[in-house]
Design an enzyme around this catalytic site. Structure first.
Site, PDB file in Angstrom:
ATOM      1  N   ASP A 247       1.089  -1.244   0.017  1.00  0.00           N
ATOM      2  CA  ASP A 247      -0.058  -0.152  -0.030  1.00  0.00           C
ATOM      3  C   ASP A 247       0.862   1.194  -0.137  1.00  0.00           C
ATOM      4  OD1 ASP A 247       0.688  -0.964   2.660  1.00  0.00           O
ATOM      5  OD2 ASP A 247      -0.628   0.617   3.333  1.00  0.00           O
TER       6      ASP A 247
ATOM      7  N   GLU B 288      -0.178  -0.962   5.786  1.00  0.00           N
ATOM      8  CA  GLU B 288       1.084  -0.541   6.739  1.00  0.00           C
ATOM      9  C   GLU B 288       0.836   0.982   6.774  1.00  0.00           C
ATOM     10  OE1 GLU B 288       4.707   1.272   7.582  1.00  0.00           O
ATOM     11  OE2 GLU B 288       3.879   1.453   5.864  1.00  0.00           O
TER      12      GLU B 288
END
Length: 464
Positions: free
Chosen positions: A91, A156
Site C-alpha cells: 500500500d 501499513e
C-alpha cells in the site's frame, strides 16, 4: 533477473493506486487488485501462497471497508537450511499530480536514472527486488540457498490494521520455522553509501485539553476577568522543552541507555556531510555542530515535538475570540530503555504540577493517544554479519550501521511476537522522498539492491 524486466514489473505495480490511507471504495478495490497481482507472481515462482482474509475495518463515520488480505508465502522447507522471512507492504500514501508532482505519480517515469512514482521506494520497489532475487535463482535453475517466507500486507500506511492479531495466530504455525526476519522499509542516510538499520525510536503521542466552557468568548466582554484556556495551554506546552531541545519533564532521561565507547565509534564511521545535510533540509542551523551529536540526538536520545492546537482560531484575518476549549498535541520519540507507561506517568505528573501552580479555575485533561516502544537489535547476530558481507560483495564497501529516528512498529512487533532477530536492509537513498511528492528509487539502488538480497541468501546459508 533482466533489469529491464524488473523495471517493467515495477512500472505495472506503481500503476496500481493502492492507497490505504484514504478510506474510499475505489482505493480498496485497487488494494485488492495489488495483492492479487503479488499472489499471482509468487505462485508463478513456485511458492505455496495463502491469501488471508482480514475482515473489515470500521471507520469513525460508521462506514465499513474490507481490509485487503495478507499474503503468507513459502518457498522451500529443507530442515537443513536457514529459513528467512521477508516483510513488506504494497500500500502507499496518497498522491495526486496537483500536489506538486512533476510527473504522474502512478506512472513510473525515468529521469536521469531516477525512477519516479508513488511506492517506488516505499515499499513496492524493495518488495519486487526481493522477488527478483528469488526469480533469478529460478531462471538459472539453481536451488535457493535458504528457505524463504514472505509476509506482505496492504495496510501499513494506515497502521497495519489487524496485522498484530494475525501474527499472534500464526506464531506457532507460519512463523514456527522462521530463523530470521528481514525488513526493507526505510532509507540509507547517504545518497551513495549503503546502510543497515538496527534500531528505531518509539513514540508516545499526547493531547492536553484545557477547558473553560464549550463556547468561545468575546475578548471585549470577557477579557481580563477569567482564566483563559489558551493562556493556560501555552504555558503548559512551553513547559515541556527548552530552546536547546532538552526535554523538561522530570525523570524523562532516567531510563535512557548510557552511551558506550563502541557506540560513539559507530557514529564516527557513518558517512554524513553535515553541510550538505543542512542545505538539503533547508535549515539555517541545527541545534548541534558535530555529526556525532546530530546523529545521537536523531537516533539514541528522546525528542519532544509540539504539533498543533485544536480549537484555536487559525484562519487569516483578525478575530478577537477567546477559545473556550483548546487541545494541544505533542509527542515524545522514545529510545531504549524508556518505558511507555512510565513516560505517560511522568508527563501527566509534570503537566498537572505546572497547571496547579497557575491556580486556574479551568479543567485540564492529559491523554496518551499512542504508545509505541523503541526497537533495537544486536548487530553481532548472524543475519547482520551476513548482510554486511553481502553489501561488501555487491557495493565494495562496508555499510553505515544506522538507526532510524522515526517509528517502525512492525520491527518491535516481530521481535516481541515471533522472538526472532530482525534486520532492516534499506535499498533507497536518503533523497528518495518517501511519503512526499516526486517519490523515486534510483535505478542503481533497485538493481544493486536485488543483487544484495541474492548475495544475502548465500551468506546466510554459509553462516547458519
Amino acid at each position: 533477473m533482466d533489469p529491464k524486466l524488473g523495471r517493467v514489473m515495477l512500472k505495472e505495480w506503481v500503476a496500481i493506486e493502492s492507497d490505504s490511507v484514504q478510506p474510499m471504495p475505489h482505493f480498496r478495490q485497487e488494494l485488492f487488485r495489488m495483492m492479487a497481482v503479488a499472489v499471482d507472481m509468487l505462485q508463478r515462482l513456485g511458492a505455496h501462497v495463502a491469501s488471508v482474509d482480514m475482515g473489515s475495518q470500521q471507520l469513525p463515520d460508521g462506514q465499513s471497508l474490507p481490509i485487503p488480505p495478507v499474503i503468507l508465502a513459502e518457498l522451500g522447507n529443507d530442515p537443513t537450511k536457514a529459513t528467512v522471512c521477508f516483510y513488506g507492504h504494497l500500500d502507499v500514501q496518497p498522491a495526486d499530480r496537483a500536489d506538486g508532482w512533476l510527473t504522474d505519480p502512478y506512472m513510473l517515469t525515468e529521469v536521469d536514472g531516477k525512477l519516479y512514482g508513488r511506492g517506488a521506494t516505499d515499499n513496492k520497489g524493495p518488495v519486487l527486488a526481493w522477488i527478483n532475487a528469488v526469480s533469478a535463482f529460478r531462471a538459472l535453475e539453481q536451488d535457493l540457498p535458504v528457505n524463504i517466507k514472505f509476509i506482505i500486507e496492504g495496510m501499513e500506511e494506515a497502521g497495519s490494521v489487524a496485522l498484530e492479531e494475525l501474527m499472534e495466530k500464526e506464531k506457532d504455525r507460519f512463523f514456527s520455522g522462521v530463523d530470521y526476519i528481514v525488513i526493507s522499509d526505510n532509507l540509507w542516510i547517504s545518497q551513495r553509501k549503503p546502510a543497515i538499520t538496527y534500531g528505531t525510536r518509539g513514540n508516545s503521542y499526547f493531547t492536553v485539553e484545557v477547558k473553560c466552557r464549550d463556547q468561545d468568548f468575546h475578548s471585549g466582554t470577557f477579557g481580563g476577568i477569567l482564566h483563559e484556556s489558551m493562556a493556560d495551554l501555552v504555558a503548559l506546552l512551553g513547559s515541556l522543552v527548552d530552546s536547546s531541545g532538552h526535554i523538561l519533564v522530570p525523570g524523562i532521561y532516567d531510563e535512557v541507555a548510557p552511551v558506550t565507547e563502541e557506540e560513539i565509534n559507530t557514529y564516527k564511521a557513518i558517512d554524513l556531510d553535515l553541510e550538505e545535510y543542512r542545505n538539503s533540509s533547508q535549515v539555517a542551523k541545527f541545534l548541534f555542530d558535530t555529526k556525532e551529536e546530530i546523529l545521537m540526538h536523531l537516533w539514541r536520545y528522546p525528542s519532544l515535538s509540539i504539533h498543533g492546537i485544536e480549537g484555536a482560531f487559525d484562519e487569516p484575518g483578525a478575530k478577537t475570540v477567546i477559545p473556550g476549549r483548546v487541545i494541544g498535541k505533542f509527542s515524545i520519540r522514545l529510545v531504549p530503555h524508556m518505558n511507555v507507561s512510565m513516560v505517560e506517568k511522568q508527563v501527566t505528573r509534570h503537566l498537572e504540577d505546572v497547571f496547579s501552580k497557575r491556580n486556574s479555575s479551568n479543567k485540564m485533561v492529559v491523554s496518551m493517544a499512542l504508545g509505541l516502544h523503541p526497537w533495537i537489535a544486536n548487530i553481532n547476530n548472524t543475519q547482520y554479519i551476513a548482510a554486511k558481507r553481502a553489501i561488501r560483495t555487491v557495493f565494495g564497501t562496508d555499510p553505515d550501521m544506522i538507526r532510524d529516528g522515526s517509528t517502525i512498529p512492525i520491527a518491535k512487533m516481530f521481535q516481541e511476537i515471533v522472538h526472532k532477530s530482525v534486520v532492516m536492509i534499506p535499498l533507497g537513498a536518503v533523497d528518495d522522498g518517501e511519503h512526499s511528492q516526486n517519490e523515486k528509487i534510483n535505478r542503481w539502488n533497485y538493481i544493486e539492491g536485488t543483487k544484495v538480497f541474492a548475495a544475502f541468501f548465500f551468506e546466510m546459508a554459509q553462516l547458519h
